[in-house]
Design a protein around this motif. Structure first.
Motif, mmCIF file in Angstrom:
data_model
loop_
_atom_site.group_PDB
_atom_site.id
_atom_site.type_symbol
_atom_site.label_atom_id
_atom_site.label_comp_id
_atom_site.label_asym_id
_atom_site.label_seq_id
_atom_site.Cartn_x
_atom_site.Cartn_y
_atom_site.Cartn_z
ATOM 1 N N GLY A 1 0.816 -1.210 0.000
ATOM 2 C CA GLY A 1 0.000 0.000 0.000
ATOM 3 C C GLY A 1 0.847 1.256 0.000
ATOM 4 O O GLY A 1 0.531 2.236 -0.678
ATOM 5 N N THR A 2 1.941 1.245 0.741
ATOM 6 C CA THR A 2 2.834 2.393 0.779
ATOM 7 C C THR A 2 3.496 2.611 -0.573
ATOM 8 O O THR A 2 3.646 3.747 -1.028
ATOM 9 C CB THR A 2 3.889 2.198 1.879
ATOM 10 O OG1 THR A 2 3.216 2.020 3.124
ATOM 11 C CG2 THR A 2 4.818 3.375 1.978
ATOM 12 N N MET A 3 3.889 1.511 -1.220
ATOM 13 C CA MET A 3 4.489 1.655 -2.553
ATOM 14 C C MET A 3 3.486 2.209 -3.555
ATOM 15 O O MET A 3 3.812 3.085 -4.358
ATOM 16 C CB MET A 3 5.023 0.304 -3.048
ATOM 17 C CG MET A 3 6.304 -0.113 -2.399
ATOM 18 S SD MET A 3 7.120 -1.497 -3.207
ATOM 19 C CE MET A 3 5.881 -2.763 -3.167
ATOM 20 N N LEU A 4 2.246 1.704 -3.523
ATOM 21 C CA LEU A 4 1.218 2.212 -4.434
ATOM 22 C C LEU A 4 0.927 3.686 -4.176
ATOM 23 O O LEU A 4 0.826 4.488 -5.111
ATOM 24 C CB LEU A 4 -0.067 1.409 -4.283
ATOM 25 C CG LEU A 4 -0.207 0.145 -5.091
ATOM 26 C CD1 LEU A 4 -1.462 -0.600 -4.678
ATOM 27 C CD2 LEU A 4 -0.247 0.464 -6.557
ATOM 28 N N PHE A 5 0.794 4.047 -2.907
ATOM 29 C CA PHE A 5 0.484 5.424 -2.537
ATOM 30 C C PHE A 5 1.599 6.371 -2.977
ATOM 31 O O PHE A 5 1.348 7.403 -3.598
ATOM 32 C CB PHE A 5 0.275 5.503 -1.018
ATOM 33 C CG PHE A 5 -0.354 6.781 -0.564
ATOM 34 C CD1 PHE A 5 -1.727 6.903 -0.539
ATOM 35 C CD2 PHE A 5 0.422 7.846 -0.157
ATOM 36 C CE1 PHE A 5 -2.320 8.069 -0.123
ATOM 37 C CE2 PHE A 5 -0.161 9.019 0.265
ATOM 38 C CZ PHE A 5 -1.540 9.140 0.283
ATOM 39 N N GLY A 6 2.842 6.018 -2.673
ATOM 40 C CA GLY A 6 3.966 6.873 -3.036
ATOM 41 C C GLY A 6 4.162 6.984 -4.537
ATOM 42 O O GLY A 6 4.437 8.064 -5.070
ATOM 43 N N THR A 7 3.998 5.880 -5.248
ATOM 44 C CA THR A 7 4.142 5.907 -6.702
ATOM 45 C C THR A 7 3.027 6.730 -7.347
ATOM 46 O O THR A 7 3.264 7.482 -8.290
ATOM 47 C CB THR A 7 4.140 4.479 -7.268
ATOM 48 O OG1 THR A 7 5.152 3.728 -6.606
ATOM 49 C CG2 THR A 7 4.402 4.484 -8.752
ATOM 50 N N GLY A 8 1.806 6.601 -6.825
ATOM 51 C CA GLY A 8 0.704 7.414 -7.342
ATOM 52 C C GLY A 8 0.933 8.892 -7.126
ATOM 53 O O GLY A 8 0.663 9.721 -8.014
ATOM 54 N N LEU A 9 1.449 9.258 -5.956
ATOM 55 C CA LEU A 9 1.747 10.671 -5.705
ATOM 56 C C LEU A 9 2.875 11.171 -6.590
ATOM 57 O O LEU A 9 2.844 12.310 -7.072
ATOM 58 C CB LEU A 9 2.091 10.885 -4.232
ATOM 59 C CG LEU A 9 0.930 10.942 -3.272
ATOM 60 C CD1 LEU A 9 1.431 11.087 -1.848
ATOM 61 C CD2 LEU A 9 0.004 12.085 -3.601
ATOM 62 N N LEU A 10 3.895 10.332 -6.813
ATOM 63 C CA LEU A 10 4.976 10.729 -7.719
ATOM 64 C C LEU A 10 4.464 10.945 -9.134
ATOM 65 O O LEU A 10 4.852 11.898 -9.815
ATOM 66 C CB LEU A 10 6.081 9.677 -7.717
ATOM 67 C CG LEU A 10 7.097 9.745 -6.593
ATOM 68 C CD1 LEU A 10 7.972 8.501 -6.598
ATOM 69 C CD2 LEU A 10 7.953 10.982 -6.739
ATOM 70 N N LEU A 11 3.594 10.054 -9.604
ATOM 71 C CA LEU A 11 3.015 10.220 -10.943
ATOM 72 C C LEU A 11 2.165 11.475 -11.035
ATOM 73 O O LEU A 11 2.258 12.237 -12.003
ATOM 74 C CB LEU A 11 2.180 9.002 -11.312
ATOM 75 C CG LEU A 11 2.929 7.757 -11.725
ATOM 76 C CD1 LEU A 11 1.959 6.613 -11.939
ATOM 77 C CD2 LEU A 11 3.732 8.009 -12.973
ATOM 78 N N MET A 12 1.336 11.705 -10.026
ATOM 79 C CA MET A 12 0.487 12.897 -10.024
ATOM 80 C C MET A 12 1.335 14.163 -10.010
ATOM 81 O O MET A 12 1.033 15.132 -10.705
ATOM 82 C CB MET A 12 -0.452 12.855 -8.822
ATOM 83 C CG MET A 12 -1.514 13.914 -8.836
ATOM 84 S SD MET A 12 -2.807 13.633 -10.046
ATOM 85 C CE MET A 12 -3.751 12.365 -9.265
ATOM 86 N N MET A 13 2.406 14.135 -9.236
ATOM 87 C CA MET A 13 3.290 15.292 -9.175
ATOM 88 C C MET A 13 3.989 15.513 -10.509
ATOM 89 O O MET A 13 4.141 16.650 -10.960
ATOM 90 C CB MET A 13 4.328 15.080 -8.071
ATOM 91 C CG MET A 13 5.229 16.259 -7.841
ATOM 92 S SD MET A 13 6.343 16.008 -6.461
ATOM 93 C CE MET A 13 7.308 14.632 -7.021
ATOM 94 N N SER A 14 4.386 14.446 -11.171
ATOM 95 C CA SER A 14 5.070 14.609 -12.450
ATOM 96 C C SER A 14 4.119 15.094 -13.537
ATOM 97 O O SER A 14 4.507 15.879 -14.391
ATOM 98 C CB SER A 14 5.730 13.300 -12.876
ATOM 99 O OG SER A 14 4.768 12.339 -13.223
ATOM 100 N N PHE A 15 2.856 14.662 -13.483
ATOM 101 C CA PHE A 15 1.895 15.159 -14.469
ATOM 102 C C PHE A 15 1.604 16.630 -14.258
ATOM 103 O O PHE A 15 1.487 17.399 -15.202
ATOM 104 C CB PHE A 15 0.578 14.380 -14.396
ATOM 105 C CG PHE A 15 0.681 12.953 -14.834
ATOM 106 C CD1 PHE A 15 1.610 12.564 -15.776
ATOM 107 C CD2 PHE A 15 -0.143 11.996 -14.302
ATOM 108 C CE1 PHE A 15 1.707 11.258 -16.184
ATOM 109 C CE2 PHE A 15 -0.060 10.682 -14.703
ATOM 110 C CZ PHE A 15 0.874 10.317 -15.642
ATOM 111 N N GLY A 16 1.494 17.049 -12.998
ATOM 112 C CA GLY A 16 1.119 18.425 -12.715
ATOM 113 C C GLY A 16 2.271 19.405 -12.781
ATOM 114 O O GLY A 16 2.185 20.437 -13.436
ATOM 115 N N ALA A 17 3.371 19.094 -12.129
ATOM 116 C CA ALA A 17 4.459 20.062 -11.999
ATOM 117 C C ALA A 17 5.408 20.050 -13.182
ATOM 118 O O ALA A 17 5.934 21.095 -13.568
ATOM 119 C CB ALA A 17 5.232 19.786 -10.711
ATOM 120 N N LEU A 18 5.649 18.911 -13.764
ATOM 121 C CA LEU A 18 6.608 18.830 -14.864
ATOM 122 C C LEU A 18 5.974 18.983 -16.229
ATOM 123 O O LEU A 18 6.678 19.050 -17.225
ATOM 124 C CB LEU A 18 7.372 17.498 -14.794
ATOM 125 C CG LEU A 18 8.203 17.280 -13.538
ATOM 126 C CD1 LEU A 18 8.860 15.920 -13.574
ATOM 127 C CD2 LEU A 18 9.248 18.368 -13.396
#
Length: 101
Positions: A46-63
């Motif tokens: 669950g921690t891996m899924l949560f962290g990876t999802g946040l990283l993806l969301m951050m890369s879509f929005g900020a980058l």
């Protein structure tokens, strides 16, 4: 300043994914998490899924990874959101409730 915040957030989320991988692989948790988590392996997934999802969301929005492709942005953001929700559900299912005294 934007890149400093982005790099710091990516470093922290990367650390979260690493701790999740360690918990999923070996069953080891940090001492502060041991008392309330009865199943460390699902918590790690669950921690891996949560962290990876946040990283993806951050890369879509900020980058602005998928600029010019609104359908891909919607699909990627939806997949990242599903990863965040699935990770949170796995973490909640692997934890026990705090006892009121």
């Amino acid at each position: 300043m934007h890149w400093l915040l982005l790099g710091t957030a990516a470093l922290l989320l990367g650390g979260q994914v690493v701790f999740g991988a360690v918990a999923a692989r070996t069953g080891w948790l940090l001492p502060s998490l041991r008392s309330r988590n009865v199943r460390p392996r699902p918590w790690g997934y669950g921690t891996m899924l949560f962290g990876t999802g946040l990283l993806l969301m951050m890369s879509f929005g900020a980058l602005h990874v998928l600029v010019g492709h609104p359908v891909l942005v919607d699909i990627g953001s939806g997949a990242a959101l599903l990863m965040i929700v699935a990770g949170a559900c796995l973490q909640a299912l692997s934890s026990r409730r705090r006892l009121e005294t």
